[in-house]
Design an enzyme around this catalytic site. Structure first.
Site, short mmCIF file in Angstrom:
data_model
loop_
_atom_site.label_atom_id
_atom_site.label_comp_id
_atom_site.label_asym_id
_atom_site.label_seq_id
_atom_site.Cartn_x
_atom_site.Cartn_y
_atom_site.Cartn_z
N TYR A 142 63.75 8.00 41.69
CA TYR A 142 62.67 8.04 40.70
C TYR A 142 63.27 8.35 39.33
O TYR A 142 64.09 9.25 39.19
CB TYR A 142 61.67 9.14 41.07
CG TYR A 142 60.89 8.87 42.35
CD1 TYR A 142 60.10 7.75 42.49
CD2 TYR A 142 60.95 9.78 43.40
CE1 TYR A 142 59.38 7.52 43.65
CE2 TYR A 142 60.22 9.56 44.57
CZ TYR A 142 59.44 8.43 44.69
OH TYR A 142 58.74 8.21 45.84
N HIS A 168 56.10 -3.49 50.20
CA HIS A 168 56.47 -2.17 49.67
C HIS A 168 55.21 -1.30 49.53
O HIS A 168 54.12 -1.83 49.27
CB HIS A 168 57.13 -2.35 48.31
CG HIS A 168 57.86 -1.15 47.82
ND1 HIS A 168 57.23 -0.11 47.18
CD2 HIS A 168 59.18 -0.81 47.90
CE1 HIS A 168 58.13 0.81 46.86
NE2 HIS A 168 59.32 0.42 47.29
N ASP A 181 66.18 2.68 44.07
CA ASP A 181 66.95 3.67 43.33
C ASP A 181 66.09 4.91 43.12
O ASP A 181 64.89 4.89 43.41
CB ASP A 181 67.48 3.11 42.00
CG ASP A 181 66.40 2.62 41.05
OD1 ASP A 181 65.24 2.43 41.49
OD2 ASP A 181 66.71 2.42 39.87
N PHE A 215 62.45 7.73 48.35
CA PHE A 215 61.00 7.93 48.46
C PHE A 215 60.57 9.38 48.31
O PHE A 215 59.39 9.66 48.11
CB PHE A 215 60.46 7.37 49.80
CG PHE A 215 60.77 5.94 50.03
CD1 PHE A 215 60.11 4.94 49.33
CD2 PHE A 215 61.76 5.56 50.93
CE1 PHE A 215 60.41 3.60 49.53
CE2 PHE A 215 62.08 4.22 51.14
CZ PHE A 215 61.40 3.24 50.44
#
Length: 257
Positions: free
Chosen positions: A100, A219, A98, A111
């Site tokens: 930031y 990740h 989702d 990202f």
């Protein structure tokens, strides 16, 4: 972004919380409206039109949250920004969680963040570190990944909104059905794009991408990057797969702004 990363962000109480009504969310008005006004590419309309009622319900829910004092991120007009890439031109789909949750960061692309954001989000800093190691590309000074987006890299979060200071707050408000429809349409293409799945949350979508070449690793979060993200060489692998399928490779270098 994974829920476990909440502590990596500035979660201070936001000021000047904007107040939105349902009609302020472009998707409230349906897929055809979104395309006609440039919020999504035209060939996404058949994918999203069956979800017009779902999108309207999400807009109504978000407006109610706004009226109760939630600071919604990003701005409504960029929540579907990732879908400005035509369906037919997507080369890579990178799945995030989702946006930031820090005010001023989210820009509608997974990202990525506003070019002015300093310091860089920590996951993105690790992405740049791996890009340098993988391809010898100098680490960018800013967080805007628009240059990847315009080349066909679909930076797609699994929820397209978030509450400031509360990572993961909107993962169950209805976005899942929308994102699954987007992924299914990509998977059904004659030549599906490359799927980039960083972290367990993204990898849960792998069954929906069974026709796509998949690159999976840990990740890039500081909490997990050293457990398989660093050294995974995703950027060179993507370009090799694109070249083998007759596609133009991605120029991963981030231009200055």
């Amino acid at each position: 972004m994974d829920n476990s990363q909440s502590a990596l962000f500035d979660l201070a109480e936001p000021e000047n919380t904007p107040l939105y009504e349902a009609q302020d969310f472009p998707f409230y008005h349906g897929a055809q409206y979104l395309a006609e006004h440039g919020f999504i590419a035209d060939d996404w309309v058949p994918v999203l039109r069956p979800l017009d009622l779902k999108l309207r319900a999400i807009a109504i829910d978000l407006a109610a949250r706004s009226s109760s004092g939630e600071h919604l991120l990003p701005a409504p007009n960029v929540m579907l920004r990732a879908l400005q890439i035509p369906l037919a031109k997507v080369k890579v789909v990178a799945i995030g969680q989702d946006p930031y949750p820090t005010v001023g960061h989210a820009i509608g692309l997974a990202f990525a963040a506003e070019a002015s954001v300093r310091p860089l989000p920590r996951s993105l800093a690790n992405i740049y570190k791996e890009l340098e190691s993988d391809c010898g590309i100098e680490r960018a000074a800013h967080a805007d990944l628009s240059s990847w987006h315009t080349q066909g890299v679909l930076l797609l979060n699994q929820a397209l909104s978030v509450s400031a200071g509360n990572a993961g707050a909107h993962l169950k408000i209805g976005w899942t059905e929308v994102i699954e429809a987007v992924v299914a349409a990509l998977n059904e293409r004659a030549t599906p794009p490359v799927a980039l799945l960083w972290g367990k949350h993204a990898q849960k979508m792998a069954p929906l991408m069974d026709r796509m070449p998949q690159l999976a690793s840990a990740h890039p979060s500081p909490l997990s990057a050293s457990r398989g993200f660093f050294g995974s060489k995703p950027f060179s692998k993507i370009n090799r797969l694109l070249t083998e399928s007759g596609e133009q490779p991605i120029d991963w270098k981030i231009p200055e702004v």
